[in-house]
Design an enzyme around this catalytic site. Structure first.
Site, PDB file in Angstrom:
ATOM      1  N   GLU B  46       0.825  -1.211   0.000  1.00 35.30           N
ATOM      2  CA  GLU B  46       0.000   0.000   0.000  1.00 35.30           C
ATOM      3  C   GLU B  46       0.861   1.264   0.000  1.00 35.30           C
ATOM      4  O   GLU B  46       1.767   1.421   0.808  1.00 35.30           O
ATOM      5  CB  GLU B  46      -0.901   0.060   1.231  1.00 35.30           C
ATOM      6  CG  GLU B  46      -1.724   1.362   1.216  1.00 35.30           C
ATOM      7  CD  GLU B  46      -2.494   1.654   2.483  1.00 35.30           C
ATOM      8  OE1 GLU B  46      -2.482   0.826   3.409  1.00 35.30           O
ATOM      9  OE2 GLU B  46      -3.104   2.734   2.527  1.00 35.30           O
ATOM     10  N   ASP B 109       9.865   5.834  14.625  1.00 37.15           N
ATOM     11  CA  ASP B 109       9.716   7.244  14.326  1.00 37.15           C
ATOM     12  C   ASP B 109      10.183   8.026  15.550  1.00 37.15           C
ATOM     13  O   ASP B 109       9.702   7.783  16.650  1.00 37.15           O
ATOM     14  CB  ASP B 109       8.233   7.541  14.039  1.00 37.15           C
ATOM     15  CG  ASP B 109       7.990   9.000  13.702  1.00 37.15           C
ATOM     16  OD1 ASP B 109       8.972   9.753  13.562  1.00 37.15           O
ATOM     17  OD2 ASP B 109       6.817   9.394  13.596  1.00 37.15           O
ATOM     18  N   ASP B 111      10.849  11.949  16.895  1.00 32.40           N
ATOM     19  CA  ASP B 111      10.592  13.341  16.543  1.00 32.40           C
ATOM     20  C   ASP B 111      11.081  14.236  17.675  1.00 32.40           C
ATOM     21  O   ASP B 111      10.850  13.945  18.846  1.00 32.40           O
ATOM     22  CB  ASP B 111       9.086  13.524  16.337  1.00 32.40           C
ATOM     23  CG  ASP B 111       8.770  14.838  15.673  1.00 32.40           C
ATOM     24  OD1 ASP B 111       8.232  14.810  14.556  1.00 32.40           O
ATOM     25  OD2 ASP B 111       9.057  15.893  16.274  1.00 32.40           O
TER      26      ASP B 111
END
Lengths: 501, 413
Positions: B46, B109, B111
Site C-alpha cells: 500500500e 519514528d 521526533d
C-alpha cells in the site's frame, strides 16, 4: 510471573493421575448431547470470567494462580480429580468457545488472554511429566552447553539482578538456560527481563513457562484466526443448532462494550450538560483529557480517540461532538486547519470515514495498555501519572487526603482499576463499589453510567422528599441548575460552547 | 535562493529525479522478476498520497516503477506514505473477501517534539538542525540494539526532512513480526517517563548499561553539558528544567542557589551528583542522564503492522528538504542543513548541465546519459540507498539456500 520453582507447587489434588494440561492441538472425537455441550461451555466461560476479573483486580503471580486454582476446582472438577468425562468436557468446551470467540478482535483477545492464563496455571501445577509434555508437543528444548553458558554468564546474572529475579547471592548460581528466538518469549522481551543477543533470548529454566506459554498463545492465536475464516460456513451449517448458542456465549460473557448503537441507559447527553458532567461523572482518565484539552486547545491523536469515543459512548451526537472539538480547537488554530486535519478524526470515530466501522469506546484494558509519550495525555492516569503527580491531581480535585493516600497506594501497587473504583467512591459520597463483587472499574463508560445512576437515585430521592411540584422537570434541566449552583467550573468557558452549539 | 518547494518543482522532481525504480526494487525484496504475479511483493504494497489540497488517498498500489512514477506525476503528492504489504493488491481490495496485512517492515519514528526539555521551536528549522546531535544519539542507540540484541541487519535510516528520523528494519524476520512482537520490541527499546523522568531499574540491564557507558555518557558530557553543545546547565532556564525533573522542590531550590555561583555546566552537574549522593538519591542522577539523552520513541508507530510511515525520498513541504537516507555509522557527520531542498536539487542539475554544455557536444551527450541523481548532492544518499537495496536482494537470493540449512537447525514445530 514470579520465578517460583515449578516443582514446588502442589498438584491440583492428591491422586490426580490424569492431566488437564493440553495444547488443544486436535479437536476431540466424542459425542455429547446439545445440553451437555451447552453446560460445559458455560462452565468454561465461568472459569475464564473468574480469571478475567482476577486480572482486572490486578492480581498477579501466586495470588492469581490461587484464584484460578480455586475457581477451576469449583467449576470444572467438583470431585477433586479429573475424570475422563471432565477431561472430554474440557476439550470440547475449549474447541466450541474458540468458535464462539473467534469473530472479532476484541473477542479473540478476551479468549486468548484468559486461556493463556489458564494454561500457565495448569503448566505451573504440572510435576514430573513436563519434559514429556514438551516433547509430545514438538518443543524439544534443550539447555545450552557449558562453554556458551560460561561465556554469557555475567550478562545473564546482570539481567537477573536488574529485574530482582534473584538476590545478589542467588544470581550467581549457575542455572540451566535455554536459547530460543526472541519471538518465542515476547513477554520477557517486553519487560527487558531477558538477555538478548543476535536475535536469541537466553531464558533461565525457571522462566520456561514463558516460552511454552508464548507457544500456546501463538498457536491459539493462529487457530482463532483460522476459526474466524471458517466461521461463516459453520454459522450456516449450524444455523439451526449451534450458531445462536455460540453467538450468545460470547455476547453474554463479555463485559458490555458500550457500543453507541446500544442506547445509553441515561438517554442522550447534550453539549450543554457536558461541562457539569465532566466535573461530576467523568472517570479520571477522561477528566484529565478534557482538562488538558481545555488548557491547550489541543489533544494528540490517541487522546482524541480515547476521549472522542468515550463521548460517543455516553451519548453525545456526532453534530454536538463536532461542535465540542471545534470550539475548543479553534482557540488554537484557524478553522480551515481544523476542518482539514481534525474533522476527519471525529467523523472516523463516528464511523463516517475510513473503514466506516462503528468503533466502540475503549475499555479499561485498552486504556491501561496504551502508554502516552511526552505531551500526550491519554492512557490511565492511575498508571501513567502515579506517585506525586497523581496525588497532586487528586488533591486538586478536592479529594480528602485520606482518600488520596488510599487511591495512590492502590495505583502504586499496579491495581489501577481498583484505584479507579476507590476514586469513584471518593467522588460519590456514600457509594460502595470496591466492596462489591465488581471490585473495580472495567470500562470508562461503566464509570460514567454508574455515576449517572448514582445521581439519578439521589435526584429521585430528593424529588420525592422535597418537592412534588418539580416532578415534571426534565433531567436535563435539573442538571443545568446544578451546573450554575455547584460548579463555578474550572474547565474553561462552558457557556461559550453551549452558545456555539 | 529561489523557492524550496512548489507543485512545479515537485512535478520535475517526480518526473526526473525521484528514484522510483530503486524504491520499487526495495519494496519488491528480490521478487520483482518472480514468475507468478502473486509472488511479487510490490503490487501488494500500500502507498498513500496526501495531495497539495490535503486530500488523503489510501490503498494505492503499483505493478512497476513506471506506473508508480506516472501516478506520482499525475497526482503530485506532497507526502507519500508507505503501508503494509497485503494479501492482495490494495488497489483491488474490494475484489477480495480476505484482505489483510501480511508483512511490514518494523518501523520507528523519532521526533524532536517528544523531547520536551529541548523547547524546540518547530516552526524554525534552524533550531531543529541545532538539535541534531540528540537525534544522532537516538540513531546510535537504536541501531545498536536492533543489530546487537535482535540480530537485524538491513536497517534503513531516513531523515524526515525537518525534525525527526525514521528507521525501517527490512530483514525478512522483522517484516514477518506479529503486532505483539513489534510491540514487545518497542517496549524493550523504550523507557517510559514517570514523574518527568525516565525510570530505570538498577543495576541496569546489560544492554542499557553498555549503551549508557558507551553512547549516552560521552554525549551527555560532550554535548548536553558542554557550552559548545546544548549547554543545558549553562542558563538559568536550562537548569530550571533539569532541577524540575528531580521532583524535590527543596533540593532543587538549594541547588539553584549553588548553581548561580558555579562557572560551568560540568561543574553544576558534578554539584548535582554530589548533592544526590549525600541524599542517597544516586539513582536520580542516572535517571536524569537517561532522560536527557535516551531516545524517545513514538511507540505507537512501531506497534502495529498497519501504521503508515512517510516514504524516503519525499520532500518535506514545509522545508522543501528531501527525506534522504543516511549512514548510521557516520551519523555524527550528518548535517540536516546541508540536505538539499527541491529548489536546490533543480539548480544543481541546471548547474551541472551548464558546465557540461560549456565543454562541448560530447560532454552534453555524456550528461544526458548520466543518472540525474548523480548531478546533485543527492548522489551520496542515492548510492547508499542502492547499496542497501542490493544487500536486500542478495539476502533474498541466499534465503533459498539458507532455508534448507536453517530448517535443519531451527526448532521445528
Amino acid at each position: 510471573m514470579s520465578a517460583a520453582p515449578l516443582a514446588k507447587r502442589p498438584r491440583g489434588s492428591i491422586g490426580a493421575r490424569r492431566s488437564s494440561l493440553s495444547m488443544y492441538a486436535q479437536a476431540p472425537d466424542v459425542e455429547l448431547a446439545m445440553s451437555e455441550l451447552e453446560e460445559c461451555c458455560y462452565m468454561r466461560l465461568r472459569l475464564l470470567r473468574c480469571i478475567d476479573h482476577a486480572k482486572a483486580k490486578g492480581l498477579r503471580s501466586e495470588e492469581l494462580l490461587g484464584v484460578i486454582d480455586k475457581a477451576e476446582r469449583e467449576i470444572m472438577r467438583p470431585a477433586g480429580v479429573w475424570t475422563d468425562e471432565e477431561l472430554h468436557r474440557d476439550q470440547c468446551s475449549h474447541f466450541l468457545l474458540r468458535l464462539a470467540f473467534c469473530r472479532t478482535e476484541e473477542l479473540r483477545r478476551y479468549f486468548l488472554s484468559n486461556e493463556h492464563e489458564l494454561f500457565k496455571f495448569r503448566f505451573s501445577g504440572q510435576v514430573g511429566d513436563v519434559a514429556r509434555f514438551l516433547l509430545d508437543n514438538g518443543m524439544p528444548y534443550a539447555p545450552i552447553g557449558e562453554a556458551e553458558l560460561d561465556e554469557v554468564l555475567p550478562h545473564l546474572q546482570n539481567v537477573r539482578r536488574s529485574v530482582k529475579l534473584a538476590k545478589d547471592g542467588a544470581a550467581s548460581v549457575k542455572e540451566d538456560h535455554y536459547k530460543v528466538p526472541f519471538e518465542e518469549v515476547l513477554d520477557l522481551v517486553r519487560g527487558r527481563r531477558v538477555f538478548l543477543r543476535a536475535g536469541f533470548a537466553y531464558v533461565p529454566q525457571s522462566e520456561l513457562i514463558s516460552i511454552v506459554g508464548g507457544q500456546v498463545r501463538a498457536r491459539l492465536s493462529r487457530a482463532l484466526v483460522d476459526a474466524s475464516r471458517a466461521w461463516p460456513s459453520v454459522q450456516e451449517a449450524e444455523a439451526d443448532r449451534l450458531s445462536a448458542f455460540l453467538e450468545h456465549c460470547s455476547t453474554q460473557y463479555m463485559a458490555d462494550d458500550y457500543a453507541a448503537d446500544k442506547k445509553a441507559a441515561h438517554g442522550e447527553v447534550s453539549l450543554a450538560q457536558l461541562p457539569a458532567l465532566t466535573k461530576r461523572s467523568f472517570p479520571l482518565c477522561m477528566e484529565h483529557l478534557s482538562s488538558k484539552l481545555h488548557d491547550n486547545s489541543h489533544l494528540k491523536h490517541q487522546g482524541r480517540i480515547q476521549l472522542g469515543l468515550f463521548l460517543k459512548g455516553i451519548g453525545l451526537s456526532y453534530d454536538e461532538s463536532l461542535t465540542f472539538w471545534r470550539t475548543l480547537f479553534l482557540k488554537g488554530m484557524a478553522p480551515d486547519k481544523f476542518d482539514k486535519e481534525y474533522k476527519y478524526n471525529i467523523r472516523y470515530n463516528y464511523g463516517l470515514e475510513g473503514a466506516k466501522k462503528n468503533y466502540t469506546p475503549y475499555s479499561c484494558a485498552k486504556v491501561i495498555s496504551t502508554v502516552p509519550s511526552a505531551a500526550e495525555h491519554h492512557g490511565c492516569p492511575f498508571r501513567t501519572l502515579s506517585g506525586e503527580p497523581l496525588r497532586a491531581m487528586l488533591s486538586r480535585l478536592s479529594l480528602k487526603p485520606t482518600d488520596v493516600a488510599r487511591i495512590a497506594a492502590k495505583a502504586a501497587e499496579h491495581h489501577y482499576q481498583v484505584a479507579c473504583g476507590l476514586y469513584f467512591e471518593a467522588r460519590h459520597a456514600g457509594s460502595s463499589l470496591t466492596e462489591t463483587e465488581m471490585g473495580g472499574i472495567t470500562h470508562p463508560n461503566q464509570y460514567f453510567d454508574l455515576s449517572m445512576k448514582f445521581y439519578a437515585e439521589i435526584h429521585a430521592a430528593e424529588k420525592q422528599g422535597v418537592d412534588g411540584a418539580l416532578a415534571g422537570a426534565a433531567p436535563a434541566q435539573a442538571l443545568a441548575h446544578e451546573t450554575d449552583a455547584a460548579n463555578a467550573a474550572p474547565l474553561a468557558a462552558p457557556h461559550e460552547m453551549a452558545v456555539d452549539a | 535562493m529561489g523557492e524550496n518547494f512548489s507543485p512545479e518543482l515537485l512535478r520535475t522532481y517526480y518526473k526526473t529525479v525521484f528514484p522510483a525504480e530503486l524504491m520499487c526494487r526495495w519494496l519488491g525484496y528480490g521478487t520483482s522478476t518472480a514468475a507468478s504475479a502473486q509472488q511479487r511483493l510490490l503490487r501488494r504494497r500500500e502507498f498513500s498520497f496526501t495531495t497539495g489540497d490535503d486530500v488523503y488517498i489510501r490503498y494505492l498500489s503499483y505493478n512497476d516503477a513506471k506506473a508508480f512514477r506516472k501516478d506520482l506525476v499525475d497526482k503530485l503528492p506532497y507526502k507519500i506514505d508507505i503501508g503494509a504489504a497485503f494479501s492482495a493488491p490494495p488497489s483491488e481490495k474490494k475484489k477480495f473477501t480476505v484482505f489483510q496485512p501480511v508483512q511490514r517492515e518494523l518501523i520507528f519514528d523519532i521526533d524532536l517534539t517528544d523531547y520536551d526539555f529541548l523547547q524546540v521551536d518547530a516552526s524554525k528549522v534552524e533550531t531543529c538542525d541545532a538539535c541534531w546531535p540528540i537525534m544522532a544519539v537516538a540513531v546510535k542507540t537504536m541501531d545498536r540494539m536492533l543489530r546487537h540484541d535482535f540480530g537485524f541487519e538491513h536497517l534503513l535510516w531516513v531523515y524526515s526532512g525537518r525534525r525527526g528520523i525514521h528507521c525501517w528494519v527490512c530483514d525478512e524476520r522483522a517484516r514477518n513480526l506479529t503486532n505483539e512482537g513489534r510491540s514487545a520490541i518497542a517496549d524493550y527499546m523504550s523507557l517510559t517517563l514517570k514523574d518527568g523522568r525516565m525510570a530505570v531499574r538498577v543495576p541496569l540491564h546489560p544492554t542499557l548499561a553498555s549503551i549508557h557507558r558507551e553512547v549516552l555518557l560521552p554525549f551527555f558530557e560532550r554535548t548536553v553539558l558542554s557550552n559548545e553543545g546544548m549547554g543545558l546547565l549553562e542558563s538559568e532556564a536550562g537548569w530550571g528544567v533539569v532541577l524540575g525533573m528531580l521532583g524535590d522542590d527543596a533540593l532543587a531550590a538549594s541547588l539553584s542557589d549553588e548553581y548561580a555561583r558555579r562557572a560551568s555546566g560540568a561543574e553544576r552537574w558534578e554539584a548535582l551528583k554530589r548533592a544526590l549522593e549525600r541524599n542517597k538519591l544516586s539513582r536520580l542522577a542516572l535517571e536524569l542522564e537517561f532522560t536527557l539523552s535516551y531516545p524517545r520513541l513514538d511507540v505507537n508507530v512501531s506497534k502495529g503492522m498497519n501504521h503508515l510511515l512517510k516514504s524516503p525520498w519525499c520532500a518535506h513541504p514545509k522545508t522543501g528538504r528531501v527525506c534522504v537516507v543516511f549512514d548510521p555509522q557516520t551519523v555524527d557527520d550528518f548535517q540536516p542543513g546541508l540536505v538539499p531542498t527541491l529548489g536546490e536539487v533543480m539548480s544543481q542539475i541546471d548547474e551541472y548541465d551548464d558546465q557540461q554544455a560549456a565543454l562541448g557536444a560530447d560532454a552534453v551527450e555524456a550528461a544526458r546519459a548520466t543518472d540525474v541523481l548523480h548531478k546533485t548532492s543527492l548522489r551520496a544518499p542515492a548510492e547508499l540507498f542502492a547499496k542497501f537495496v542490493r544487500g536486500l536482494e542478495a539476502a533474498a537470493r541466499s534465503t533459498a539456500h539458507a532455508e534448507a540449512a536453517r530448517g535443519a537447525q531451527a526448532v521445528q514445530w
